[in-house]
Motif scaffolding. Structure first.
Motif, mmCIF file in Angstrom:
data_model
loop_
_atom_site.group_PDB
_atom_site.id
_atom_site.type_symbol
_atom_site.label_atom_id
_atom_site.label_comp_id
_atom_site.label_asym_id
_atom_site.label_seq_id
_atom_site.Cartn_x
_atom_site.Cartn_y
_atom_site.Cartn_z
ATOM 1 N N SER A 120 6.434 11.091 9.759
ATOM 2 C CA SER A 120 6.021 9.729 9.650
ATOM 3 C C SER A 120 4.381 9.874 10.083
ATOM 4 O O SER A 120 3.979 9.719 11.139
ATOM 5 C CB SER A 120 6.704 8.803 10.511
ATOM 6 N N LEU A 121 3.770 10.481 9.007
ATOM 7 C CA LEU A 121 2.280 10.660 9.312
ATOM 8 C C LEU A 121 1.448 9.418 9.387
ATOM 9 O O LEU A 121 1.792 8.555 8.605
ATOM 10 C CB LEU A 121 1.456 11.644 8.424
ATOM 11 N N PRO A 122 0.586 9.038 10.344
ATOM 12 C CA PRO A 122 -0.331 7.778 10.163
ATOM 13 C C PRO A 122 -0.921 7.593 8.877
ATOM 14 O O PRO A 122 -1.366 8.753 8.304
ATOM 15 C CB PRO A 122 -0.980 7.936 11.529
ATOM 16 N N LEU A 123 -1.358 6.782 8.426
ATOM 17 C CA LEU A 123 -2.128 6.280 7.180
ATOM 18 C C LEU A 123 -3.440 7.131 7.528
ATOM 19 O O LEU A 123 -4.204 7.433 6.533
ATOM 20 C CB LEU A 123 -2.360 4.989 6.922
ATOM 21 N N VAL A 124 -3.936 7.311 8.609
ATOM 22 C CA VAL A 124 -5.303 7.875 8.943
ATOM 23 C C VAL A 124 -5.314 9.265 8.537
ATOM 24 O O VAL A 124 -6.344 9.854 8.306
ATOM 25 C CB VAL A 124 -5.838 7.808 10.281
ATOM 26 N N ASP A 125 -4.195 9.992 8.407
ATOM 27 C CA ASP A 125 -4.039 11.277 7.999
ATOM 28 C C ASP A 125 -3.798 11.632 6.554
ATOM 29 O O ASP A 125 -3.820 12.571 6.150
ATOM 30 C CB ASP A 125 -2.699 11.937 8.508
ATOM 31 N N GLN A 126 -4.031 10.641 5.678
ATOM 32 C CA GLN A 126 -4.020 10.505 4.115
ATOM 33 C C GLN A 126 -5.243 9.947 3.761
ATOM 34 O O GLN A 126 -5.689 8.931 4.120
ATOM 35 C CB GLN A 126 -2.664 9.930 3.626
ATOM 36 N N GLU A 127 -5.583 10.582 2.297
ATOM 37 C CA GLU A 127 -6.902 10.032 1.640
ATOM 38 C C GLU A 127 -6.657 9.868 0.305
ATOM 39 O O GLU A 127 -5.971 10.647 -0.135
ATOM 40 C CB GLU A 127 -8.099 10.943 2.362
ATOM 41 N N VAL A 128 -7.255 8.949 -0.396
ATOM 42 C CA VAL A 128 -7.252 9.067 -1.738
ATOM 43 C C VAL A 128 -8.531 8.911 -2.407
ATOM 44 O O VAL A 128 -9.391 8.277 -1.660
ATOM 45 C CB VAL A 128 -6.117 7.874 -2.231
ATOM 46 N N MET A 158 0.750 -1.349 0.090
ATOM 47 C CA MET A 158 0.023 0.254 0.118
ATOM 48 C C MET A 158 0.938 1.264 -0.099
ATOM 49 O O MET A 158 0.314 2.280 -0.457
ATOM 50 C CB MET A 158 -0.904 -0.063 1.140
ATOM 51 N N LEU A 159 1.942 1.001 0.508
ATOM 52 C CA LEU A 159 2.909 2.429 0.750
ATOM 53 C C LEU A 159 3.928 2.612 -0.391
ATOM 54 O O LEU A 159 4.834 3.344 -0.484
ATOM 55 C CB LEU A 159 3.660 2.456 2.050
ATOM 56 N N GLY A 160 3.655 1.668 -1.539
ATOM 57 C CA GLY A 160 4.369 1.737 -2.666
ATOM 58 C C GLY A 160 5.519 0.976 -2.593
ATOM 59 O O GLY A 160 6.704 1.260 -3.281
ATOM 60 N N GLY A 161 5.945 0.041 -1.659
ATOM 61 C CA GLY A 161 7.154 -0.791 -1.755
ATOM 62 C C GLY A 161 7.343 -1.561 -2.629
ATOM 63 O O GLY A 161 6.350 -1.889 -3.599
ATOM 64 N N GLY A 162 8.389 -2.175 -3.007
ATOM 65 C CA GLY A 162 8.776 -3.007 -4.007
ATOM 66 C C GLY A 162 9.144 -2.236 -5.382
ATOM 67 O O GLY A 162 9.556 -2.819 -6.294
ATOM 68 N N GLY A 163 8.436 -1.203 -5.588
ATOM 69 C CA GLY A 163 8.978 -0.371 -6.974
ATOM 70 C C GLY A 163 10.246 0.255 -6.753
ATOM 71 O O GLY A 163 10.988 0.205 -5.723
ATOM 72 N N VAL A 164 10.555 0.868 -8.139
ATOM 73 C CA VAL A 164 11.758 1.656 -7.866
ATOM 74 C C VAL A 164 11.618 3.115 -7.277
ATOM 75 O O VAL A 164 10.427 3.846 -7.542
ATOM 76 C CB VAL A 164 12.076 1.919 -9.524
ATOM 77 N N TRP A 211 -13.659 10.607 -0.220
ATOM 78 C CA TRP A 211 -12.133 10.304 -0.305
ATOM 79 C C TRP A 211 -12.078 8.924 0.808
ATOM 80 O O TRP A 211 -13.068 8.790 1.630
ATOM 81 C CB TRP A 211 -11.451 11.332 0.374
ATOM 82 N N THR A 212 -11.069 8.135 0.503
ATOM 83 C CA THR A 212 -10.895 6.846 1.288
ATOM 84 C C THR A 212 -9.564 7.043 2.025
ATOM 85 O O THR A 212 -8.555 7.339 1.378
ATOM 86 C CB THR A 212 -11.168 5.393 0.421
ATOM 87 N N LYS A 213 -9.684 6.786 3.385
ATOM 88 C CA LYS A 213 -8.423 6.905 4.221
ATOM 89 C C LYS A 213 -7.548 5.833 3.733
ATOM 90 O O LYS A 213 -8.078 4.793 3.506
ATOM 91 C CB LYS A 213 -8.890 6.770 5.573
ATOM 92 N N ARG A 214 -6.311 6.318 3.815
ATOM 93 C CA ARG A 214 -5.149 4.952 3.452
ATOM 94 C C ARG A 214 -5.465 3.733 4.390
ATOM 95 O O ARG A 214 -4.620 2.825 3.989
ATOM 96 C CB ARG A 214 -3.679 5.792 3.273
ATOM 97 N N SER A 215 -5.888 4.207 5.642
ATOM 98 C CA SER A 215 -5.932 3.045 6.474
ATOM 99 C C SER A 215 -6.994 2.236 6.372
ATOM 100 O O SER A 215 -7.222 1.017 7.140
ATOM 101 C CB SER A 215 -6.124 3.776 7.988
ATOM 102 N N ASN A 216 -8.024 2.450 5.373
ATOM 103 C CA ASN A 216 -9.194 1.617 5.020
ATOM 104 C C ASN A 216 -8.667 0.455 4.689
ATOM 105 O O ASN A 216 -8.016 0.225 3.326
ATOM 106 C CB ASN A 216 -10.260 2.335 4.262
ATOM 107 N N PRO A 217 -9.163 -0.746 4.947
ATOM 108 C CA PRO A 217 -8.963 -2.056 4.211
ATOM 109 C C PRO A 217 -9.222 -2.270 2.964
ATOM 110 O O PRO A 217 -8.740 -3.091 2.074
ATOM 111 C CB PRO A 217 -9.746 -3.138 5.086
ATOM 112 N N ARG A 218 -10.124 -1.203 2.255
ATOM 113 C CA ARG A 218 -10.725 -1.243 0.892
ATOM 114 C C ARG A 218 -9.769 -0.443 0.160
ATOM 115 O O ARG A 218 -10.386 -0.206 -0.850
ATOM 116 C CB ARG A 218 -12.063 -1.193 0.886
ATOM 117 N N MET A 278 -6.224 10.371 -6.864
ATOM 118 C CA MET A 278 -5.335 11.477 -6.176
ATOM 119 C C MET A 278 -5.170 11.270 -4.705
ATOM 120 O O MET A 278 -6.103 10.257 -4.071
ATOM 121 C CB MET A 278 -6.462 12.568 -6.384
ATOM 122 N N GLU A 279 -4.582 12.311 -4.187
ATOM 123 C CA GLU A 279 -4.200 11.962 -2.699
ATOM 124 C C GLU A 279 -4.322 13.425 -2.120
ATOM 125 O O GLU A 279 -3.987 14.495 -2.750
ATOM 126 C CB GLU A 279 -2.701 11.374 -2.685
#
Length: 165
Positions: free
Chosen positions: A119-127, A33-39, A135-142, A92-93
């Motif tokens: 290091s903001l918690p995921l609840v402070d970001q929405e997409v 979810m945080l974009g790991g594994g990419g370049v 908007w959906t919180k980044r902490s949302n399982p969906r 969008m974010e």
């Protein structure tokens, strides 16, 4: 004796195994979810939009999403291309009000030479996808529904991110 029988006889071991599996699963999901594994790329510019992803523009990547651009609020736009097709806004974010305030404070502290950690918690970001009402919180399982970008054929095989020059 089967594995199931061994685990039933040794409850503490069963709990440890179960917690390890859950921990690994959650860390894998968070990493993805945080974009790991990419370049990892270091860009001075990022894309933003003021009209729900209809159009987008490049601006200083240090802008904290939710800034004013030509009288409108600009949000971070993640741009993709389907094969040789035209680039488009995949999603969008933005930060919540509390997240934006924390990000601005961390940037100000950093510029003032104060030690800081953003290091903001995921609840402070929405997409959200262009056209979505909410908007959906980044902490949302969906969250995967929002950040999964597919092409015109419904697959994500040929989808590639686009970065500012």
């Amino acid at each position: 004796m089967s594995l199931k029988e061994k685990l039933e006889q040794n409850k503490p071991l069963s709990m440890i195994v179960m917690l390890c599996v859950i921990g690994l699963s959650l860390s894998s999901v968070c990493y993805y979810m945080l974009g790991g594994g990419g370049v990892v790329r270091d860009y001075e510019q990022a894309f933003f939009t003021v009209d729900d992803g209809v159009n987008y523009f490049a601006a200083d990547a240090m802008n904290v999403t939710g800034f004013e651009h030509e009288g409108q609020i600009a949000y971070r736009a993640y741009i993709f291309r389907d094969g040789d097709g035209e680039p488009f806004v995949g999603y969008m974010e933005r930060y919540t009000a509390a997240g934006r305030k924390a990000a601005l404070k961390a940037m100000a502290d950093s510029k003032a030479g104060k030690p800081t950690s953003l290091s903001l918690p995921l609840v402070d970001q929405e997409v959200k996808k262009p056209g979505d009402k909410s908007w959906t919180k980044r902490s949302n399982p969906r969250i995967g529904r929002v950040v999964r970008v597919v092409g015109v054929d419904g697959s994500s095989r040929k989808i590639e991110p686009v970065y500012p020059d």
